[in-house]
Design a protein around this motif. Sequence first.
Motif, PDB file in Angstrom:
ATOM      1  N   SER A  67       0.831  -1.165  -0.045  1.00 30.01           N
ATOM      2  CA  SER A  67      -0.101  -0.128  -0.023  1.00 30.01           C
ATOM      3  C   SER A  67       0.782   1.246  -0.089  1.00 30.01           C
ATOM      4  CB  SER A  67      -0.801   0.018   1.138  1.00 30.01           C
ATOM      5  OG  SER A  67      -0.125   0.024   2.404  1.00 30.01           O
ATOM      6  N   PHE A  68       2.027   1.088   0.700  1.00 27.46           N
ATOM      7  CA  PHE A  68       3.020   2.203   0.876  1.00 27.46           C
ATOM      8  C   PHE A  68       3.719   2.347  -0.673  1.00 27.46           C
ATOM      9  CE2 PHE A  68       7.300   4.188   1.437  1.00 27.46           C
ATOM     10  CZ  PHE A  68       6.752   5.389   1.764  1.00 27.46           C
ATOM     11  N   ARG A  69       3.800   1.544  -1.286  1.00 26.37           N
ATOM     12  CA  ARG A  69       4.500   1.462  -2.738  1.00 26.37           C
ATOM     13  C   ARG A  69       3.322   2.278  -3.658  1.00 26.37           C
ATOM     14  NH1 ARG A  69       3.704  -3.838  -5.642  1.00 26.37           N
ATOM     15  NH2 ARG A  69       1.512  -2.870  -5.739  1.00 26.37           N
ATOM     16  N   ASP A  70       2.105   1.696  -3.459  1.00 26.45           N
ATOM     17  CA  ASP A  70       1.033   2.308  -4.291  1.00 26.45           C
ATOM     18  C   ASP A  70       0.782   3.665  -3.942  1.00 26.45           C
ATOM     19  OD1 ASP A  70       0.867  -0.236  -5.234  1.00 26.45           O
ATOM     20  OD2 ASP A  70      -1.163  -0.980  -3.921  1.00 26.45           O
ATOM     21  N   GLU A  71       0.958   4.123  -2.744  1.00 24.83           N
ATOM     22  CA  GLU A  71       0.712   5.748  -2.311  1.00 24.83           C
ATOM     23  C   GLU A  71       1.882   6.532  -3.120  1.00 24.83           C
ATOM     24  OE1 GLU A  71       1.757   8.581   1.158  1.00 24.83           O
ATOM     25  OE2 GLU A  71       1.136   6.617   1.692  1.00 24.83           O
ATOM     26  N   VAL A  72       3.004   5.708  -3.197  1.00 29.15           N
ATOM     27  CA  VAL A  72       4.165   6.523  -3.822  1.00 29.15           C
ATOM     28  C   VAL A  72       3.982   6.631  -5.221  1.00 29.15           C
ATOM     29  CG1 VAL A  72       6.790   6.513  -4.302  1.00 29.15           C
ATOM     30  CG2 VAL A  72       5.809   6.070  -1.938  1.00 29.15           C
ATOM     31  N   ILE A  73       3.306   5.560  -5.958  1.00 31.52           N
ATOM     32  CA  ILE A  73       3.214   5.283  -7.383  1.00 31.52           C
ATOM     33  C   ILE A  73       2.142   6.636  -7.695  1.00 31.52           C
ATOM     34  CG2 ILE A  73       1.844   4.023  -9.127  1.00 31.52           C
ATOM     35  CD1 ILE A  73       3.315   1.369  -8.086  1.00 31.52           C
ATOM     36  N   VAL A  74       0.882   6.603  -6.871  1.00 32.62           N
ATOM     37  CA  VAL A  74       0.047   7.690  -7.380  1.00 32.62           C
ATOM     38  C   VAL A  74       0.621   9.048  -7.042  1.00 32.62           C
ATOM     39  CG1 VAL A  74      -2.103   8.720  -6.138  1.00 32.62           C
ATOM     40  CG2 VAL A  74      -2.025   6.468  -6.407  1.00 32.62           C
ATOM     41  N   LEU A  75       1.363   9.401  -6.108  1.00 31.30           N
ATOM     42  CA  LEU A  75       2.042  10.623  -5.872  1.00 31.30           C
ATOM     43  C   LEU A  75       3.014  11.089  -7.116  1.00 31.30           C
ATOM     44  CD1 LEU A  75       3.365  10.610  -2.068  1.00 31.30           C
ATOM     45  CD2 LEU A  75       1.449  11.877  -3.459  1.00 31.30           C
ATOM     46  N   VAL A  76       3.627   9.847  -7.685  1.00 28.80           N
ATOM     47  CA  VAL A  76       4.548  10.114  -8.807  1.00 28.80           C
ATOM     48  C   VAL A  76       3.627  10.283  -9.991  1.00 28.80           C
ATOM     49  CG1 VAL A  76       6.064   9.110 -10.364  1.00 28.80           C
ATOM     50  CG2 VAL A  76       6.389   8.807  -8.031  1.00 28.80           C
ATOM     51  N   PHE A  77       2.486   9.547 -10.372  1.00 31.62           N
ATOM     52  CA  PHE A  77       1.797  10.099 -11.407  1.00 31.62           C
ATOM     53  C   PHE A  77       1.328  11.370 -11.429  1.00 31.62           C
ATOM     54  CE2 PHE A  77       0.734   5.435 -12.200  1.00 31.62           C
ATOM     55  CZ  PHE A  77       0.988   5.210 -13.175  1.00 31.62           C
ATOM     56  N   LEU A  78       0.547  11.810 -10.257  1.00 36.42           N
ATOM     57  CA  LEU A  78       0.175  13.342  -9.975  1.00 36.42           C
ATOM     58  C   LEU A  78       1.146  14.228 -10.248  1.00 36.42           C
ATOM     59  CD1 LEU A  78      -2.349  12.505  -7.183  1.00 36.42           C
ATOM     60  CD2 LEU A  78      -2.823  12.882  -9.533  1.00 36.42           C
ATOM     61  N   ASP A  79       2.265  13.988  -9.727  1.00 40.69           N
ATOM     62  CA  ASP A  79       3.306  15.165  -9.685  1.00 40.69           C
ATOM     63  C   ASP A  79       4.046  15.274 -10.967  1.00 40.69           C
ATOM     64  OD1 ASP A  79       4.435  16.965  -7.893  1.00 40.69           O
ATOM     65  OD2 ASP A  79       5.760  15.509  -7.009  1.00 40.69           O
ATOM     66  N   THR A  80       4.347  14.124 -11.756  1.00 40.10           N
ATOM     67  CA  THR A  80       4.857  14.199 -13.125  1.00 40.10           C
ATOM     68  C   THR A  80       4.113  14.145 -14.275  1.00 40.10           C
ATOM     69  OG1 THR A  80       5.172  11.982 -13.079  1.00 40.10           O
ATOM     70  CG2 THR A  80       6.962  13.168 -11.639  1.00 40.10           C
ATOM     71  N   GLY A  81       2.583  13.336 -14.403  1.00 40.07           N
ATOM     72  CA  GLY A  81       2.029  13.130 -15.489  1.00 40.07           C
ATOM     73  C   GLY A  81       2.510  12.026 -16.359  1.00 40.07           C
ATOM     74  N   VAL A  82       3.405  11.169 -15.830  1.00 40.04           N
ATOM     75  CA  VAL A  82       4.035  10.198 -16.741  1.00 40.04           C
ATOM     76  C   VAL A  82       3.020   9.222 -16.975  1.00 40.04           C
ATOM     77  CG1 VAL A  82       6.441  10.449 -15.794  1.00 40.04           C
ATOM     78  CG2 VAL A  82       4.915   9.010 -14.644  1.00 40.04           C
ATOM     79  N   GLU A 134      16.800  -8.034  -7.313  1.00 41.88           N
ATOM     80  CA  GLU A 134      17.469  -8.588  -8.319  1.00 41.88           C
ATOM     81  C   GLU A 134      17.036  -7.603  -9.548  1.00 41.88           C
ATOM     82  OE1 GLU A 134      16.890 -12.499  -9.643  1.00 41.88           O
ATOM     83  OE2 GLU A 134      17.529 -13.645  -7.860  1.00 41.88           O
ATOM     84  N   THR A 135      15.959  -7.108  -9.690  1.00 41.03           N
ATOM     85  CA  THR A 135      15.441  -6.383 -10.534  1.00 41.03           C
ATOM     86  C   THR A 135      16.211  -4.648 -10.234  1.00 41.03           C
ATOM     87  OG1 THR A 135      13.651  -5.314 -11.910  1.00 41.03           O
ATOM     88  CG2 THR A 135      13.380  -5.803  -9.569  1.00 41.03           C
ATOM     89  N   THR A 136      16.300  -3.880 -11.328  1.00 40.19           N
ATOM     90  CA  THR A 136      16.933  -2.636 -11.086  1.00 40.19           C
ATOM     91  C   THR A 136      15.433  -1.781 -11.208  1.00 40.19           C
ATOM     92  OG1 THR A 136      17.225  -2.545 -13.477  1.00 40.19           O
ATOM     93  CG2 THR A 136      19.182  -3.341 -11.870  1.00 40.19           C
ATOM     94  N   LYS A 137      14.486  -2.339 -11.472  1.00 39.08           N
ATOM     95  CA  LYS A 137      13.093  -1.454 -11.794  1.00 39.08           C
ATOM     96  C   LYS A 137      13.003  -1.024 -10.540  1.00 39.08           C
ATOM     97  CE  LYS A 137      12.913  -2.224 -16.086  1.00 39.08           C
ATOM     98  NZ  LYS A 137      13.260  -1.139 -16.998  1.00 39.08           N
ATOM     99  N   LEU A 138      12.408   0.293 -10.636  1.00 40.64           N
ATOM    100  CA  LEU A 138      11.985   0.998  -9.141  1.00 40.64           C
ATOM    101  C   LEU A 138      10.815   0.333  -8.323  1.00 40.64           C
ATOM    102  CD1 LEU A 138      12.332   3.649  -7.388  1.00 40.64           C
ATOM    103  CD2 LEU A 138      10.838   5.077  -8.872  1.00 40.64           C
ATOM    104  N   PHE A 139       9.824   0.283  -9.143  1.00 40.56           N
ATOM    105  CA  PHE A 139       8.674  -0.182  -8.387  1.00 40.56           C
ATOM    106  C   PHE A 139       8.742  -1.759  -8.670  1.00 40.56           C
ATOM    107  CE2 PHE A 139       7.434   4.238  -9.246  1.00 40.56           C
ATOM    108  CZ  PHE A 139       7.222   4.412  -7.900  1.00 40.56           C
ATOM    109  N   ILE A 140       8.434  -2.511  -7.489  1.00 42.48           N
ATOM    110  CA  ILE A 140       8.582  -4.047  -7.414  1.00 42.48           C
ATOM    111  C   ILE A 140       7.242  -4.426  -6.954  1.00 42.48           C
ATOM    112  CG2 ILE A 140      11.053  -3.976  -7.530  1.00 42.48           C
ATOM    113  CD1 ILE A 140      10.743  -4.613  -4.335  1.00 42.48           C
ATOM    114  N   SER A 141       6.988  -5.845  -7.075  1.00 41.85           N
ATOM    115  CA  SER A 141       5.999  -6.602  -6.707  1.00 41.85           C
ATOM    116  C   SER A 141       6.294  -7.236  -5.250  1.00 41.85           C
ATOM    117  CB  SER A 141       5.448  -7.575  -7.711  1.00 41.85           C
ATOM    118  OG  SER A 141       6.454  -8.732  -7.450  1.00 41.85           O
ATOM    119  N   HIS A 150      -0.364  -4.191 -15.824  1.00 38.46           N
ATOM    120  CA  HIS A 150      -1.852  -4.502 -15.397  1.00 38.46           C
ATOM    121  C   HIS A 150      -2.024  -4.436 -13.736  1.00 38.46           C
ATOM    122  CE1 HIS A 150      -5.626  -6.855 -15.629  1.00 38.46           C
ATOM    123  NE2 HIS A 150      -5.147  -7.633 -14.678  1.00 38.46           N
ATOM    124  N   SER A 151      -1.080  -4.976 -12.967  1.00 38.19           N
ATOM    125  CA  SER A 151      -1.049  -4.960 -11.650  1.00 38.19           C
ATOM    126  C   SER A 151      -1.486  -3.540 -11.029  1.00 38.19           C
ATOM    127  CB  SER A 151       0.016  -5.473 -10.900  1.00 38.19           C
ATOM    128  OG  SER A 151       0.334  -7.060 -11.154  1.00 38.19           O
TER     129      SER A 151
END
Length: 230
Positions: A67-82, A134-141, A150-151
């Motif tokens: 849920s914390f990850r999801d909150e950060v995702i929402v903030l990034v979306f709203l802040d940057t418009g990516v 292992e993954t270098t991607k910022l947002f992980i499962s 999709h997730s």
Amino acid sequence: MKVTTINTRLRALRAFYNFLCKSKLIDRNPMKNIKLLRDRQKTIDTLDNKEIEKLIRTIRKEKTFISFRDEVIVLVFLDTGVRLSELVGIEVNDVRGNIIIIRRTKNLFERTVYLSETTQEQLSRYIKIRGDVETTKLFISQDNKQLNRHSIQTRLTKYGKEAMINKRVSPHTFRHTMAKRMIVSGVDAFSLMHLLGHTDITVTKRYVNLWGQDLEQKHKLHGALKGLKI
């Protein structure tokens, strides 16, 4: 067919015949005078302050790493418009203080987006909690693997329903919300075009036209003749 579908195919045909002409494989371009169809401009949903706050409160209720990850995702979306595809492509090393380098773009041109203090602080916390995986991607499962598109969309829809927001809660809604808030705050279309990664300013200008009522109110408050005794 929908107008957008027809225009997509017309663009493909135009590109194909332009290539044939440049390669001197044909003498005449049959698409030269073919114009795209005009489409009715649709209203685009955006979230207001109360809806955004309600959404964040709903996400925080779970109090888990996900849920914390999801909150950060929402903030990034709203802040940057990516875009959603751009967000899942962000790597940890692309985050540099108050900026993120967006590499996986629609037009293949890298761009820089900027973070507010709130997003920067929460993102910094997230990276520390995320740790080394292992993954270098910022947002992980939950399994420490790259998070798929999709997730993200599924969880955003879930939060939207739980928060009883009667609008589509999606990455595209956040992108439009960011654009609207920037325009109403006085950001010019050219700057917004670069922040959103548009290749054509006409797309950005469409946003300006869509939210004309907000601009009308802004003009009433800050018009050039405001305060003049004439």
